[in-house]
Design an enzyme around this catalytic site. Structure first.
Site, PDB file in Angstrom:
ATOM      1  N   HIS A 146       0.815  -1.226   0.000  1.00  0.00           N
ATOM      2  CA  HIS A 146       0.000   0.000   0.000  1.00  0.00           C
ATOM      3  C   HIS A 146       0.850   1.278   0.000  1.00  0.00           C
ATOM      4  O   HIS A 146       1.231   1.774   1.053  1.00  0.00           O
ATOM      5  CB  HIS A 146      -0.896  -0.028   1.250  1.00  0.00           C
ATOM      6  CG  HIS A 146      -1.981   0.990   1.250  1.00  0.00           C
ATOM      7  ND1 HIS A 146      -3.231   0.726   1.767  1.00  0.00           N
ATOM      8  CD2 HIS A 146      -2.030   2.270   0.813  1.00  0.00           C
ATOM      9  CE1 HIS A 146      -3.992   1.801   1.643  1.00  0.00           C
ATOM     10  NE2 HIS A 146      -3.275   2.764   1.081  1.00  0.00           N
ATOM     11  N   ASP A 159       0.739   2.616   3.824  1.00  0.00           N
ATOM     12  CA  ASP A 159      -0.079   3.733   3.344  1.00  0.00           C
ATOM     13  C   ASP A 159       0.791   4.986   3.209  1.00  0.00           C
ATOM     14  O   ASP A 159       0.382   6.082   3.602  1.00  0.00           O
ATOM     15  CB  ASP A 159      -1.278   3.991   4.261  1.00  0.00           C
ATOM     16  CG  ASP A 159      -2.349   4.819   3.571  1.00  0.00           C
ATOM     17  OD1 ASP A 159      -2.213   5.113   2.363  1.00  0.00           O
ATOM     18  OD2 ASP A 159      -3.324   5.206   4.251  1.00  0.00           O
ATOM     19  N   HIS A 161     -10.782   0.794   1.200  1.00  0.00           N
ATOM     20  CA  HIS A 161     -10.647   1.825   2.230  1.00  0.00           C
ATOM     21  C   HIS A 161     -12.010   1.875   2.904  1.00  0.00           C
ATOM     22  O   HIS A 161     -12.986   2.295   2.304  1.00  0.00           O
ATOM     23  CB  HIS A 161     -10.294   3.172   1.584  1.00  0.00           C
ATOM     24  CG  HIS A 161     -10.219   4.285   2.585  1.00  0.00           C
ATOM     25  ND1 HIS A 161      -9.090   5.042   2.764  1.00  0.00           N
ATOM     26  CD2 HIS A 161     -11.132   4.755   3.475  1.00  0.00           C
ATOM     27  CE1 HIS A 161      -9.311   5.938   3.710  1.00  0.00           C
ATOM     28  NE2 HIS A 161     -10.544   5.781   4.158  1.00  0.00           N
TER      29      HIS A 161
HETATM   30  O1  DOR Z   1      -4.743   9.391   4.504  1.00  0.00           O
HETATM   31  C1  DOR Z   1      -4.986   9.008   3.369  1.00  0.00           C
HETATM   32  N1  DOR Z   1      -4.285   9.463   2.321  1.00  0.00           N
HETATM   33  N2  DOR Z   1      -5.965   8.127   3.165  1.00  0.00           N
HETATM   34  C2  DOR Z   1      -6.366   7.793   1.927  1.00  0.00           C
HETATM   35  O2  DOR Z   1      -7.244   6.982   1.797  1.00  0.00           O
HETATM   36  C3  DOR Z   1      -5.772   8.421   0.751  1.00  0.00           C
HETATM   37  C4  DOR Z   1      -4.408   8.852   1.051  1.00  0.00           C
HETATM   38  C5  DOR Z   1      -3.837   9.752  -0.019  1.00  0.00           C
HETATM   39  O3  DOR Z   1      -3.915   9.376  -1.200  1.00  0.00           O
HETATM   40  O4  DOR Z   1      -3.310  10.804   0.318  1.00  0.00           O
HETATM   41 ZN    ZN Z   2      -3.833   4.719   1.014  1.00  0.00          ZN
HETATM   42 ZN    ZN Z   3      -7.134   4.524   2.249  1.00  0.00          ZN
END
Ligand code: DOR
Ligand code: ZN
Ligand code: ZN
Length: 415
Positions: free
Chosen positions: A56, A292, A173
């Site tokens: 991710h 993430d 998500h």
């Molecule tokens: O904190 C986040 N940033 N959550 C997401 O689902 C998208 C991501 C982003 O692309 O910046």
């Molecule tokens: Zn993400």
């Molecule tokens: Zn996300």
């Protein structure tokens, strides 16, 4: 003679030091006796782990390359010990057409210094059918952006995709849109960063995970939940045998961190109240870490609680953060390769990856468990100029990253 031989290294499965030979980008031989190679590197007793796999990341390429691009993102990955990343589809254009997917593949092939896979966005049945030929890691659904009606349709469509190869994975998500909209509306006069945590409350994730599980059962879809952050949602996923990822920020911080870091630690889903949040004690042999990694410009991160962009860059801190927990005896070292490599390789069907075995790809990370330092974003390769972990001390670090048998990072330097 082998292309490259790593000497005097420790592997978790061996009691004594071994040599590891690499030929044509593969692990050719592991032996307790000495092996000779065209090139030899003495690792002086350091630990070697399978290269880290991140299911991710957001590398922002194409379209948002002022935040990150595939070159800088993959350099950050290599710096952190990662050898394989899976990029998310919320770029510009979205990776939800055959053309956009092909285009991103081309970009990544020319810029990435680590191996990669791409998650696809959902779209029409026809288009998704075509994307399937390109072997997407999953179809990603941002449930927080969709109505119940649309979600029903998306899961139904995905269930209709033909299973010529393997059934596609659906990554989600999970936050419930209507709950988030209402809670955010009620709090819009608040200006403290911590209000964000209540504007996207834990209940919205719990409800959304329940909905995702229900839809996946109804339509026979192979579900995987991204960045799971609440205990309730975790228990629901476990009892339904659904896979999921943990991020480093959700594992290490609760929502009081908003008071220290402000909007720099704003992310979706947000950090949770103590007691409802997941913590490192929830990690076990089935866990998957997904960082993430979601970089933004500093300007975008500092626009107040509601308007700042959500996202934290994590590729260059996560391994050291969790090795620090190992060094504090809060975490079992044997879990590190499972949650950073093996489980993601198995879940996303990455052939010959995720394990240190003869015949497997020579994607490796060398780790100095005793190396101490302080995180300094000035030395990071990501374009993001912030990290809630900046200035924090750590113990344990990736000192070398090897991709397809080639050393691409040594002592913080990308080669
Ligand atoms: O904190 C986040 N940033 N959550 C997401 O689902 C998208 C991501 C982003 O692309 O910046
Ligand atoms: Zn993400
Ligand atoms: Zn996300």
């Amino acid at each position: 003679m082998f292309d490259l031989v790593l000497k005097n290294l420790k592997l978790l499965d061996y009691s004594s030091e071994v040599s590891l030979a690499i030929e044509d980008g593969k692990i050719a031989k592991i032996s307790k006796s000495s092996i000779e190679g065209d090139k030899e590197i003495d690792l002086k007793g350091q630990l070697v782990l399978p290269g880290l796999i991140d299911p991710h990341v957001h590398f922002r390429d194409p379209g948002l390359t002022y935040k990150e691009d595939f070159r800088t993102g993959s350099m950050a990955a290599a710096h952190g010990g990662f050898t394989f990343v899976m990029d998310m589809p919320n770029t510009v254009p979205k990776t939800n057409s055959y053309k956009a997917f092909k285009e991103k593949q081309k970009i990544a092939e020319s810029k990435s210094i680590v191996n990669f896979g791409l998650h696809a966005g959902y779209s029409t049945l026809d288009e998704m059918e075509k994307i399937l030929e390109l072997n997407p890691m999953s179809f990603k659904v941002f449930m927080d952006l969709e109505t119940d009606e649309d979600l029903e349709k998306i899961f139904e469509d995905i269930s209709k995709l033909s299973e010529t190869n393997k059934k596609p994975i659906v990554t989600v998500h999970s936050e419930k849109r209507d709950i988030v909209l209402e809670a955010t509306e009620n709090l819009k006069e608040e200006s403290e960063a911590i209000a964000y945590s209540y504007g996207r409350p834990a209940e919205s994730e719990d409800a959304s995970v329940a909905q995702a599980i229900e839809l996946s059962k109804k339509y026979g879809v192979d579900l995987h939940i991204c960045h799971l952050s609440t205990k309730n949602a975790m228990n629901l996923a476990i009892s339904n045998n659904v896979s999921f990822e943990f991020t480093p920020h959700h594992l290490l911080y609760d929502n009081t961190a908003f008071n220290e870091f402000g909007t720099l630690i704003k992310t979706n889903p947000p950090l949770r109240e103590k007691g409802r949040n997941i913590t490192i004690s929830d990690l076990n042999e089935n866990s998957i870490i997904g960082t993430d990694h979601a970089p933004h410009s500093l300007e975008e991160k500092t626009k107040g609680v509601w308007d700042s962009s959500p996202g934290i860059p994590s590729l260059e801190t996560v391994l050291s953060l969790l090795l620090t927990e190992v060094n504090k005896s809060n975490l079992d070292l044997n879990l590190i390769p499972k949650m950073f490599s093996e489980n993601a390789a198995k879940r996303f069907n990455l052939e010959n990856k995720g394990f240190i075995k003869e015949g497997f790809d020579a994607d490796l990370v060398v780790v100095d468990l005793n190396k101490e330092g302080v995180f300094d974003i000035g030395n990071f390769y990501t374009k993001a100029e912030y990290s809630p972990f900046d200035g924090l001390p750590y113990k344990g670090k990736a000192t070398m990253t090897i991709v397809n048998g080639e050393v691409i990072m040594e002592d913080d330097v990308i080669i």
